[in-house]
Design a protein around this motif. Structure first.
Motif, PDB file in Angstrom:
ATOM      1  N   MET A  32       0.683  -1.165   0.098  1.00 18.25           N
ATOM      2  CA  MET A  32       0.012   0.278  -0.188  1.00 18.25           C
ATOM      3  C   MET A  32       0.855   1.236  -0.240  1.00 18.25           C
ATOM      4  SD  MET A  32      -2.812  -1.207  -0.141  1.00 18.25           S
ATOM      5  CE  MET A  32      -4.148  -0.066   0.101  1.00 18.25           C
ATOM      6  N   SER A  33       2.144   0.999  -0.045  1.00 17.82           N
ATOM      7  CA  SER A  33       3.001   2.388   0.067  1.00 17.82           C
ATOM      8  C   SER A  33       2.967   3.208  -1.028  1.00 17.82           C
ATOM      9  CB  SER A  33       4.516   2.101   0.611  1.00 17.82           C
ATOM     10  OG  SER A  33       5.021   1.197  -0.500  1.00 17.82           O
ATOM     11  N   SER A  34       2.566   2.675  -2.276  1.00 17.72           N
ATOM     12  CA  SER A  34       2.537   3.394  -3.491  1.00 17.72           C
ATOM     13  C   SER A  34       1.410   4.188  -3.610  1.00 17.72           C
ATOM     14  CB  SER A  34       2.468   2.467  -4.593  1.00 17.72           C
ATOM     15  OG  SER A  34       1.554   1.616  -4.715  1.00 17.72           O
ATOM     16  N   PHE A  35       0.528   4.261  -2.856  1.00 19.01           N
ATOM     17  CA  PHE A  35      -0.858   5.003  -2.681  1.00 19.01           C
ATOM     18  C   PHE A  35      -0.646   6.350  -1.919  1.00 19.01           C
ATOM     19  CE2 PHE A  35      -2.175   0.525  -3.681  1.00 19.01           C
ATOM     20  CZ  PHE A  35      -3.077   0.830  -4.695  1.00 19.01           C
ATOM     21  N   THR A  36      -1.461   7.374  -2.111  1.00 22.87           N
ATOM     22  CA  THR A  36      -1.261   8.680  -1.424  1.00 22.87           C
ATOM     23  C   THR A  36      -2.125   8.283  -0.239  1.00 22.87           C
ATOM     24  OG1 THR A  36      -3.271   9.599  -2.575  1.00 22.87           O
ATOM     25  CG2 THR A  36      -1.042   9.815  -3.684  1.00 22.87           C
ATOM     26  N   GLN A  37      -2.057   9.399   0.611  1.00 24.31           N
ATOM     27  CA  GLN A  37      -2.969   9.176   1.792  1.00 24.31           C
ATOM     28  C   GLN A  37      -4.475   9.235   1.520  1.00 24.31           C
ATOM     29  OE1 GLN A  37      -1.637   7.836   4.931  1.00 24.31           O
ATOM     30  NE2 GLN A  37      -4.091   7.997   5.575  1.00 24.31           N
ATOM     31  N   GLU A  38      -4.859  10.270   0.526  1.00 21.60           N
ATOM     32  CA  GLU A  38      -6.148  10.255  -0.062  1.00 21.60           C
ATOM     33  C   GLU A  38      -6.593   9.060  -0.508  1.00 21.60           C
ATOM     34  OE1 GLU A  38      -8.515  13.662  -2.425  1.00 21.60           O
ATOM     35  OE2 GLU A  38      -6.704  12.889  -3.414  1.00 21.60           O
ATOM     36  N   GLN A  39      -5.898   8.476  -1.276  1.00 22.67           N
ATOM     37  CA  GLN A  39      -6.502   7.284  -1.689  1.00 22.67           C
ATOM     38  C   GLN A  39      -6.332   6.054  -0.626  1.00 22.67           C
ATOM     39  OE1 GLN A  39      -2.980   6.704  -4.587  1.00 22.67           O
ATOM     40  NE2 GLN A  39      -4.231   7.517  -6.348  1.00 22.67           N
ATOM     41  N   LEU A  40      -5.464   5.877   0.311  1.00 18.19           N
ATOM     42  CA  LEU A  40      -5.615   5.174   1.348  1.00 18.19           C
ATOM     43  C   LEU A  40      -7.073   5.358   2.176  1.00 18.19           C
ATOM     44  CD1 LEU A  40      -1.723   4.816   2.452  1.00 18.19           C
ATOM     45  CD2 LEU A  40      -3.121   3.061   1.183  1.00 18.19           C
ATOM     46  N   ASP A  41      -7.334   6.490   2.544  1.00 16.33           N
ATOM     47  CA  ASP A  41      -8.523   6.803   3.123  1.00 16.33           C
ATOM     48  C   ASP A  41      -9.626   6.225   2.345  1.00 16.33           C
ATOM     49  OD1 ASP A  41      -6.879   7.982   5.333  1.00 16.33           O
ATOM     50  OD2 ASP A  41      -7.174  10.073   4.570  1.00 16.33           O
ATOM     51  N   TYR A  42      -9.638   6.503   1.122  1.00 15.24           N
ATOM     52  CA  TYR A  42     -10.781   6.123   0.354  1.00 15.24           C
ATOM     53  C   TYR A  42     -10.941   4.639   0.512  1.00 15.24           C
ATOM     54  CZ  TYR A  42     -13.580   5.105  -3.791  1.00 15.24           C
ATOM     55  OH  TYR A  42     -14.524   4.258  -4.667  1.00 15.24           O
ATOM     56  N   PHE A  43      -9.761   3.765   0.207  1.00 14.63           N
ATOM     57  CA  PHE A  43      -9.919   2.322   0.222  1.00 14.63           C
ATOM     58  C   PHE A  43     -10.542   1.774   1.854  1.00 14.63           C
ATOM     59  CE2 PHE A  43      -6.341   2.736  -2.863  1.00 14.63           C
ATOM     60  CZ  PHE A  43      -7.263   2.360  -4.128  1.00 14.63           C
ATOM     61  N   TYR A  44      -9.816   2.474   2.651  1.00 18.88           N
ATOM     62  CA  TYR A  44     -10.302   1.990   4.124  1.00 18.88           C
ATOM     63  C   TYR A  44     -11.384   2.563   4.779  1.00 18.88           C
ATOM     64  CZ  TYR A  44      -5.081   0.953   4.194  1.00 18.88           C
ATOM     65  OH  TYR A  44      -3.803   0.362   3.625  1.00 18.88           O
ATOM     66  N   ALA A  45     -12.238   3.337   3.740  1.00 16.23           N
ATOM     67  CA  ALA A  45     -13.390   3.798   4.278  1.00 16.23           C
ATOM     68  C   ALA A  45     -14.574   2.926   3.661  1.00 16.23           C
ATOM     69  CB  ALA A  45     -13.604   5.102   4.039  1.00 16.23           C
ATOM     70  N   PHE A  46     -14.217   1.827   2.769  1.00 15.51           N
ATOM     71  CA  PHE A  46     -15.255   1.035   2.160  1.00 15.51           C
ATOM     72  C   PHE A  46     -16.562   0.682   3.095  1.00 15.51           C
ATOM     73  CE2 PHE A  46     -13.519  -0.692  -1.987  1.00 15.51           C
ATOM     74  CZ  PHE A  46     -13.109   0.715  -2.677  1.00 15.51           C
TER      75      PHE A  46
END
Length: 192
Positions: free
Chosen positions: A89-103
């Motif tokens: 997951m290190s290649s994703f931005t924090q905004e993208q990670l927040d999106y994925f983890y908020a599913f």
């Protein structure tokens, strides 16, 4: 009570049946001795002849292996995202990670159904099982749920690029083609 499964001669036709052993032995004992061997060999021949399936076409192996490799990518992506694997997951931005983890749970379930249904369907295709169609169908339902979530949520602009949408279309086409292929192979008797 032990049972016997076999092909039995009934009213002029060979019929598969599951019967208690005592019924089979009584019927066998009532048969004239000279006919017993003849009828048994005919029955065995009928069983092996009716259960044969067409040889596996070469393209089934090609489609099955490519589908398994392709769908293992989706299964890997799902697993790494759900376990929040830091190196993946290190290649994703924090905004993208927040999106994925908020599913929401239903979107995670749809994603899981989509990727695991496709992966299991690919394996079932290689095993020549007609249940590949069901697995691919479940995958299609999961993909539908995932796509609905993607289209109705505020997705980061970095995840809403033409490349991402083209990739989504490729996923849709691949699962539709796999369902078609599995149906075709089932109709031809290759998948059972």
């Amino acid at each position: 009570m032990p049972f016997h499964y076999g092909i039995f001669y009934l009213e002029g036709q060979h019929v598969p049946a599951l019967l208690p052993n005592f019924v089979v032995s009584k019927a066998h004992d009532m048969m004239p001795a000279e006919n017993r061997e003849e009828n048994m060999s005919e029955t065995v021949e009928n069983v092996t002849g009716s259960d044969s399936r067409p040889s596996t076409p070469w393209h089934l192996w090609v489609v099955g292996i490519i589908a398994t490799l392709w769908n293992s990518g989706g299964a890997l992506d799902y697993t790494m995202t759900q376990t929040r694997n830091t190196s993946y997951m290190s290649s994703f931005t924090q905004e993208q990670l927040d999106y994925f983890y908020a599913f929401p749970a239903w979107a995670d379930a749809a994603w899981a159904l989509g990727v695991w249904g496709a992966f299991i369907g690919s394996l079932l295709l290689l095993l020549r099982s007609r249940y590949a169609i069901i697995a691919f169908g479940l995958s299609l339902l999961g993909l539908l749920g995932s796509s609905i979530y993607q289209m109705t949520t505020d997705m980061p602009a970095s995840l809403s690029t033409p490349g991402i949408w083209i990739f989504t279309v490729v996923i849709w086409l691949s699962i539709i083609l796999l369902i078609w292929y599995a149906r075709m192979m089932t109709t031809k008797g290759v998948l059972r």
